[in-house]
Design an enzyme around this catalytic site. Structure first.
Site, PDB file in Angstrom:
ATOM      1  N   LYS A  69      -1.243 -10.834 -15.076  1.00  0.00           N
ATOM      2  CA  LYS A  69      -2.121 -11.259 -13.978  1.00  0.00           C
ATOM      3  C   LYS A  69      -3.122 -10.159 -13.642  1.00  0.00           C
ATOM      4  O   LYS A  69      -2.797  -8.983 -13.698  1.00  0.00           O
ATOM      5  CB  LYS A  69      -1.218 -11.534 -12.754  1.00  0.00           C
ATOM      6  CG  LYS A  69      -1.922 -11.696 -11.447  1.00  0.00           C
ATOM      7  CD  LYS A  69      -0.929 -11.911 -10.300  1.00  0.00           C
ATOM      8  CE  LYS A  69      -0.829 -10.700  -9.393  1.00  0.00           C
ATOM      9  NZ  LYS A  69       0.034 -10.908  -8.226  1.00  0.00           N
TER      10      LYS A  69
ATOM     11  N   THR B 251      -1.204 -16.214  -6.485  1.00  0.00           N
ATOM     12  CA  THR B 251      -0.436 -15.831  -7.682  1.00  0.00           C
ATOM     13  C   THR B 251       0.356 -17.028  -8.216  1.00  0.00           C
ATOM     14  O   THR B 251       0.386 -17.280  -9.421  1.00  0.00           O
ATOM     15  CB  THR B 251       0.514 -14.660  -7.336  1.00  0.00           C
ATOM     16  OG1 THR B 251      -0.278 -13.572  -6.881  1.00  0.00           O
ATOM     17  CG2 THR B 251       1.352 -14.238  -8.514  1.00  0.00           C
TER      18      THR B 251
ATOM     19  N   GLN C 249       0.872  -1.190   0.000  1.00  0.00           N
ATOM     20  CA  GLN C 249       0.000   0.000   0.000  1.00  0.00           C
ATOM     21  C   GLN C 249       0.905   1.235   0.000  1.00  0.00           C
ATOM     22  O   GLN C 249       0.951   2.004   0.957  1.00  0.00           O
ATOM     23  CB  GLN C 249      -0.932  -0.035   1.224  1.00  0.00           C
ATOM     24  CG  GLN C 249      -2.079   0.971   1.159  1.00  0.00           C
ATOM     25  CD  GLN C 249      -3.135   0.626   0.100  1.00  0.00           C
ATOM     26  OE1 GLN C 249      -3.393  -0.535  -0.180  1.00  0.00           O
ATOM     27  NE2 GLN C 249      -3.739   1.638  -0.507  1.00  0.00           N
TER      28      GLN C 249
HETATM   29  C1  R5P Z   1       2.118  -8.725  -6.299  1.00  0.00           C
HETATM   30  O1  R5P Z   1       2.211  -7.714  -6.974  1.00  0.00           O
HETATM   31  C2  R5P Z   1       3.280  -9.385  -5.639  1.00  0.00           C
HETATM   32  O2  R5P Z   1       4.454  -9.275  -6.392  1.00  0.00           O
HETATM   33  C3  R5P Z   1       2.976 -10.840  -5.348  1.00  0.00           C
HETATM   34  O3  R5P Z   1       2.796 -11.505  -6.575  1.00  0.00           O
HETATM   35  C4  R5P Z   1       1.744 -10.999  -4.538  1.00  0.00           C
HETATM   36  O4  R5P Z   1       1.731 -10.103  -3.463  1.00  0.00           O
HETATM   37  C5  R5P Z   1       1.581 -12.412  -4.043  1.00  0.00           C
HETATM   38  O5  R5P Z   1       0.384 -12.483  -3.334  1.00  0.00           O
HETATM   39  P1  R5P Z   1      -0.459 -13.821  -3.281  1.00  0.00           P
HETATM   40  O6  R5P Z   1       0.457 -14.928  -2.856  1.00  0.00           O
HETATM   41  O7  R5P Z   1      -1.514 -13.526  -2.241  1.00  0.00           O
HETATM   42  O8  R5P Z   1      -1.061 -14.032  -4.617  1.00  0.00           O
END
Ligand code: R5P
Length: 310
Positions: free
Chosen positions: A195, A235, A97
């Site tokens: 993504k 992700t 943030q």
């Molecule tokens: C996002 O922009 C970050 O680089 C990570 O890909 C992300 O924070 C991973 O979060 P999560 O494991 O909850 O998908």
């Protein structure tokens, strides 16, 4: 001569001990007393007058509690006469943030940086910050280290720099990271996944890969997904599903910060990836570790940098 002393909050004591050991020191004692209502009283237990104090704290879950503890430690050291306080904040909570995404939101990271500076932080050492914009949010000297050289070393040791691997950033925001790693690995081919995350539900979707083709003359059979952090694991699961559907036979994941919220460890263990490499920027309790996981230590890198800067 200024003496360097290492202090630690409660969030990542193993890392603080390892950093101190690399510096030929022990972690200096602090009293962290928790009252029944969960308020904390912090007290410095040895003289620090004119000392250069290092405080190690990873501000992950419980993020607010860890930050409050850190604010009090800095305040206690400054009131006790420390010449300077450098905060080793390997994982900077609220770093995602760092600006407003939608009208009406708080810039949480700016609130954190202002508070750290207000209580007396003189310098900060951080690891693989989520965006380069973050460097502008802090107004004290910032040492920004990266785990990418460590990842490059391990990729070579695993024998994966063999012409059959492609580096994958699971989102477009990771392009800078993936380019640096590609260079460290003699221009290993790379690609980025497009993504999308629904900001209200957090759900991640992806259906497009941009960059080096998976089916081209490199004969790619192995994808090395590189990210700054794994939080819910969504992700990585989305990227893995897409890569498997495109015929990738083997997948390994490299992520600096194992935030591992919710059911991430279980999700990663069950996802068809062969190995997951993370670092000790965040201390992982036994129940968050799983067989495919390897934790690489960044302690030596931090100690070396602190020594150079002192
Ligand atoms: C996002 O922009 C970050 O680089 C990570 O890909 C992300 O924070 C991973 O979060 P999560 O494991 O909850 O998908």
């Amino acid at each position: 001569m200024t003496i360097m002393k290492v202090f630690s909050g409660k969030s990542n004591e193993p890392l603080a001990i390892a950093i101190a050991q690399h510096l030929g020191l022990s972690v200096s004692p602090l009293e962290i007393f928790v009252f029944p209502d969960k308020e904390k009283r912090i007290r410095v237990l040895e003289p620090v007058i004119e000392d250069h104090c290092i405080v190690v704290q990873s501000c992950t879950t419980p993020v607010d509690e860890n930050y409050m503890e850190l604010f009090f430690i800095i305040d206690a050291l400054k009131r006790s006469g420390a010449a300077s306080v450098t905060v080793v904040l390997p994982y900077v909570g609220y770093q995602r943030q760092d600006h407003t995404f939608r009208e009406g939101e708080a810039v949480s990271l700016e609130v954190i940086s202002k508070t750290l500076e207000a209580v007396g932080m003189d310098g900060i050492l951080a690891f693989d910050l989520h965006s380069i914009r973050i460097e502008q949010i802090f107004h004290v000297p910032l040492i920004h280290l990266s785990a990418l050289p460590l990842f490059a070393k391990h990729i070579k040791e695993e024998g994966w720099a063999d012409g059959h691997s492609i580096l994958i950033s699971p989102d477009m925001g990771g392009i800078r990271r993936i380019k640096i790693l590609s260079e460290l690995l003699g221009d290993m081919p790379y690609a980025m996944i497009e993504k999308n995350r629904d900001l209200s539900t957090g759900k991640v979707t992806a259906d497009k890969i941009e960059g080096a083709s998976l089916e081209n003359s490199y004969g790619m059979k192995r994808a090395l997904i590189v990210d700054d952090m794994i939080s819910s694991g969504g992700t990585i699961v989305t990227a893995t599903t897409l890569l498997r559907a495109r015929g990738v036979e083997e997948i390994a994941v490299f992520a600096t910060h194992p935030v591992f919220s919710e059911a991430a460890p279980k999700l990663l263990e069950e996802t068809p990836v062969e190995k997951v490499f993370v670092t000790d920027t965040i201390d992982l309790p036994k129940e968050k570790r799983f067989p495919k996981l390897t934790v690489l230590s960044i302690a030596a890198l931090i100690a070396q940098k602190l020594q150079e800067a002192s």
